[in-house]
Design an enzyme around this catalytic site. Structure first.
Site, PDB file in Angstrom:
ATOM      1  N   CYS A 193     -36.573  45.832   4.128  1.00  0.00           N
ATOM      2  CA  CYS A 193     -37.403  46.149   5.289  1.00  0.00           C
ATOM      3  C   CYS A 193     -38.076  47.471   4.981  1.00  0.00           C
ATOM      4  CB  CYS A 193     -36.561  46.247   6.559  1.00  0.00           C
ATOM      5  SG  CYS A 193     -37.525  46.704   8.019  1.00  0.00           S
ATOM      6  N   GLU A 222     -43.183  42.055   6.506  1.00  0.00           N
ATOM      7  CA  GLU A 222     -42.835  41.660   5.142  1.00  0.00           C
ATOM      8  C   GLU A 222     -44.095  41.108   4.476  1.00  0.00           C
ATOM      9  OE1 GLU A 222     -40.348  42.509   3.641  1.00  0.00           O
ATOM     10  OE2 GLU A 222     -38.643  42.637   5.013  1.00  0.00           O
TER      11      GLU A 222
END
Length: 226
Positions: free
Chosen positions: A2, A103
């Site tokens: 992340c 992402e």
């Protein structure tokens, strides 16, 4: 991993965590990046507290703060094997507040950014499982920092990326913060992928690629920008 996330509003945070002490100078953030201050809830001295910690863990034994650049994430599967994380798993857990994360999906040589959030679109939607620590610089400055725990992707994330942040169920947030819970097996049982059916993913503008850009366009679906 992340590497970016967002938090636009903090509606209901005081009631949700029973905060009695907090730093509350908050502006909407659409593209939070490593090394920046992030909103974190910890349980300390008998109460839940909101602070802003540097994203990128600097363990208290570190020689300098540059190690934080490498410790923005911690893999759930190897927490007990890493000296940077093992002690903190039992002693210094935190919640890192968010309403979405980003992402990048590889398509040949192209990486397309996606935003992932909860289907119901609630403001201040969830909390990542995190670890934190405090480090004192050679000049005597104390820096509190944190890392986001990641796990294997759920079926929604799998086509986009091979990792995702651990998002805790709301009814387990107090358990995660409980200083009395120190048995790693109980703690690690929470470090699983969030249910895919409760999430949504959509492509966003490449503006999010730059950590210096923090405008609302970062969270808009690509098709809505044209």
């Amino acid at each position: 991993m992340c590497g970016r996330f967002s938090l636009i509003v903090l509606v209901g945070i005081i009631e949700r965590f029973g905060l009695v002490q907090f730093e509350f100078d908050f502006l909407p953030r659409y593209n939070i990046a490593p090394s920046q201050p992030v909103p974190v809830v910890i349980h300390e001295n008998g109460s839940n507290q909101l602070h802003f910690f540097k994203w990128g863990l600097i363990p208290n034994w570190a020689k300098d703060e540059s190690i934080g650049n490498k410790l923005i994430n911690a893999r759930a599967e190897t927490l007990e094997e890493k000296p940077s994380f093992n002690r903190l798993l039992a002693q210094k857990r935190c919640l890192i507040l968010a309403d979405g994360f980003y992402e990048w999906k590889k398509e040949g040589r192209i990486k397309r950014p996606y935003r992932i959030t909860l289907q119901d679109g609630r403001p201040f939607a969830f909390a990542f499982a995190g670890l934190w620590d405090s480090w004192m610089s050679p000049t005597g400055q104390t820096i509190s920092s944190c890392t986001i725990i990641t796990t294997a992707p759920n079926t929604l994330l799998e086509p986009i990326h091979n990792r995702m942040p651990v998002i805790l169920p709301q009814d387990m947030e107090s358990f995660w913060l409980d200083e009395g819970v120190t048995f790693n097996r109980e703690i690690k049982s929470l470090l699983t992928p969030f249910p895919a059916e409760q999430m949504v993913a959509y492509e966003v503008s490449s503006l999010v690629n730059s950590s210096r850009y923090d405008g609302p366009e970062c969270v808009f679906p690509v098709q809505s920008l044209f």
